[in-house]
Design a protein around this motif. Sequence first.
Motif, PDB file in Angstrom:
ATOM      1  N   ARG A 303    -101.353 142.726  54.164  1.00  0.00           N
ATOM      2  CA  ARG A 303    -101.278 144.027  54.864  1.00  0.00           C
ATOM      3  C   ARG A 303    -102.563 144.275  55.651  1.00  0.00           C
ATOM      4  NH1 ARG A 303     -99.423 145.568  49.424  1.00  0.00           N
ATOM      5  NH2 ARG A 303    -101.259 146.877  49.143  1.00  0.00           N
ATOM      6  N   GLN A 304    -103.696 143.903  55.048  1.00  0.00           N
ATOM      7  CA  GLN A 304    -104.970 144.073  55.770  1.00  0.00           C
ATOM      8  C   GLN A 304    -104.996 143.180  57.010  1.00  0.00           C
ATOM      9  OE1 GLN A 304    -107.651 143.198  52.544  1.00  0.00           O
ATOM     10  NE2 GLN A 304    -107.923 145.377  52.025  1.00  0.00           N
ATOM     11  N   ALA A 307    -103.215 144.810  59.708  1.00  0.00           N
ATOM     12  CA  ALA A 307    -104.010 145.886  60.281  1.00  0.00           C
ATOM     13  C   ALA A 307    -105.005 145.338  61.303  1.00  0.00           C
ATOM     14  CB  ALA A 307    -104.738 146.649  59.179  1.00  0.00           C
ATOM     15  N   VAL A 498    -103.801 149.827  52.242  1.00  0.00           N
ATOM     16  CA  VAL A 498    -102.866 149.897  53.379  1.00  0.00           C
ATOM     17  C   VAL A 498    -101.382 149.689  53.055  1.00  0.00           C
ATOM     18  CG1 VAL A 498    -104.259 149.625  55.442  1.00  0.00           C
ATOM     19  CG2 VAL A 498    -103.736 147.609  54.080  1.00  0.00           C
ATOM     20  N   LEU A 501     -99.705 151.153  57.583  1.00  0.00           N
ATOM     21  CA  LEU A 501    -100.705 150.980  58.622  1.00  0.00           C
ATOM     22  C   LEU A 501    -100.575 152.189  59.544  1.00  0.00           C
ATOM     23  CD1 LEU A 501    -102.764 149.558  60.349  1.00  0.00           C
ATOM     24  CD2 LEU A 501    -100.963 148.090  61.245  1.00  0.00           C
TER      25      LEU A 501
END
Lengths: 539, 278
Positions: A303-304, A307, A498, A501
């Motif tokens: 997920r990062q 982002a 996150v 996002l």
Amino acid sequence: MQSRRFLKLAAVLGLALGVAASHPSIAQTVGDAPVRGGILNVNIPTEPVGLNSGINTTMFIGEVASKIQEGLIAFDADLQPVPSLATQWEVSPDGLTVSFDLRKGVKWHDGKDFTAADVAYTLKEVWQKLHPFGRSAFGNVTKVETPNSHRIILTLSAPAPYLLNYINAYGAPVLPRHLYEGTDVVNNPYNQKPVGTGPFVFKEWVKGSHIRLERNPDYWKAGQPFLDGIIVKFIPDVSARVVALQSGEVDVVVGNALPVTSLRQFEDKSRYTINLIDGNYLATIAFAQFNVRSAPLNDKRVRQAFAHAVDRNALLKVVYLGYGKIATGPVPSSVTKYYTPDTRQYAFDPKRAAQLLDEAGYKAGANGKRFRLRLIHDGAAGSPLSTRTAEFIKQALAKVGVDVELQAPDFATMLRHVFTDQDYDILVSSMHRLPDPTLGVQRIFWTQNIRKGVPWTNGSGYSNPHLDAIMEQAAKEPDEQRRKAQIREWQQIVQEDVPLLELVEPVWITVSSARFKKLALQADGLFSSYADAWLEPRK
Amino acid sequence: MYPALLKELLRNRSALTGLILLALVMCAATLGHVWFPGDPWDMVGTPMLWPGEDPANPLGTDIMGRDMATGLVSGAKVSLLIGLVSTLISAVVGITFGALGGFYRGWIDAFLMRVTELFQTVPQFVLAVVLVAIFKPSVATATFAIGIVSWPPTARLVRSEFLLLREREFIQAARTLGMGDGRLILTQILPNALPPVIVIAALNIATAIQTEAALSFLGLGDPNVMSWGTIIGNGREQVVDAWYICGLPGIAIVIIVLAFSLLGEGLNDTLNPHLKER
């Protein structure tokens, strides 16, 4: 030549938004020499189903009903509460008692007196029982007392510090008890021909065409309203709305009814005003929500990486044409009391994204692809900005080796996939965060709000007991400073993990003729009473 | 028979025009990516560049800076694919229903024609919208939906041809010789019933392409595929500022629909014996 015009516009916008905090449109809309008389023609995108915001939070209802009915308080341009039907209010130090002094000499449009009994009735029978947000906003209220006809005291089971951030004409309109008591509120005929205390009196509703409101001569604020009346017109077609404003058939177009792509036609400041703060109360954020229940999105690093992979500056420029701000976290910057930018931020960095994906064990295959995901969005349900955002994200993720399949079903199917079947990977949509995080933001992250089948709850499936504890504490923290600190920590945790996002804080755009003026702008201007509005004479 | 047919077609002015236009579109669909390579969804230039403004994007860019030419080439492929395949589906379904009904008559015919009427009474486009909305919008579902809503006219036509032909002497002769039903239908009657079906199929392709564009325009197209309807749907908000975003794919749709209509008309002229003298 066209492109140069576009760049110039982008530059102008950039400047304007750079000082968005100081509200560039104030100087243009706000005047100090009101003119009496005249009829204001207002356009809203869609005809409402009724005119009672107390039972239905559809924005189109609030946009009309707020001229007729009033709440206890209103908000100024910085979301600070200002008096409306309540002249002053007091919260006890322990946060367990909230009292309001009500305005004296106020009359309902049918001539009856407005008293504390009306407020007590509406709170107990409408806000607490029937209002979608009110149920949680007033959930802690256990006792309502009216010591005299112009004072009301609420006793709470636990502090509800968010109450005062919510109770305007849209969030909690006061209804006339004498017309509602003992009836079936939802089917009461007065939902169609409302009686209120507001500056305008309901006169007629021609279905499919318009609603006509007339000046309330007995309005409690002396000298107001300035206008003789308001005609609210429904124009379903976007291009027709553009033409209606250009031809002078309507004076104000509210609630993003004009798409950002058409705003170039309204740049001329001598003829039009573009107001960007009317929807700050809603505090909307557009987001990409991840379904964290299964691989690969159950891995925080993935997920990062996403982002880092999405260039939100370019997104803001290309999709939103600059009308908005980059979102830095779950609490929007317009909620100045609780917002903090001091959270983990993800700069656009495809290399870092690729590295994080490698670390998570998703190395690129021979064809350069890592894995395939589905992205569902509400574009087919009438949000062209969501469609374009989804297309933008698909391209951005392709660059780091993630194949995205877009899905654009109808609205109900989208809600079913996300909130009932929980069968999706990424959702692109937007949600109102409201002026208080406990009301508008907690619902997205709270473990107890993972509720199958209930739209706009915690759809990502994210669960963090530590965060749950902080959010629950913040919901009943009477000390403002401590509450701020809790909500700051909450934002930091969410930005680290996150589950969503947060992409862009879009602005709600009201475009009006330059003749349209007000004494003051409001952060809940979508639901402004227009008591202080007037039309300057044609030059 | 076929070389002769082709020769006659080429002599027919509308058929010739149709074929030339069709060849152009086919060229764009099959070879276009040589000149305009890359992903049509890639944001490659300044948004809303006008055609001719920047040689890198000869037909300009859309609201998100995607190259119009690349998009149009991709759209040509999608339109042709959906037009041809959905027409194939409608032809197969229509011929099956029409042939069985016309050949066997009686209760089979009554049943099949009631089913056909069921489809005919529902407005075609509305049914297509419902079908696509029920299933997930994609090229496959759009093709299927368009095929499913457009077969009834073919079925009616084939049935009437079969009703006529089954009483003809050569069929009676074949039947007397002991030919089975299947062979009779496939080898004797069907080839003779085909000419009007070919005409209606050519026109069907044109309608199918329009239907696909309309579905995409409404946001019911495949969100992963850039079709002409998608471009028009995305561009309609900017129609005052940048009409070309809607205009160019609109012209493309007109060309391809015109091509198939002209071809259909030419085929009708050459295949229909009643029109031979025209």
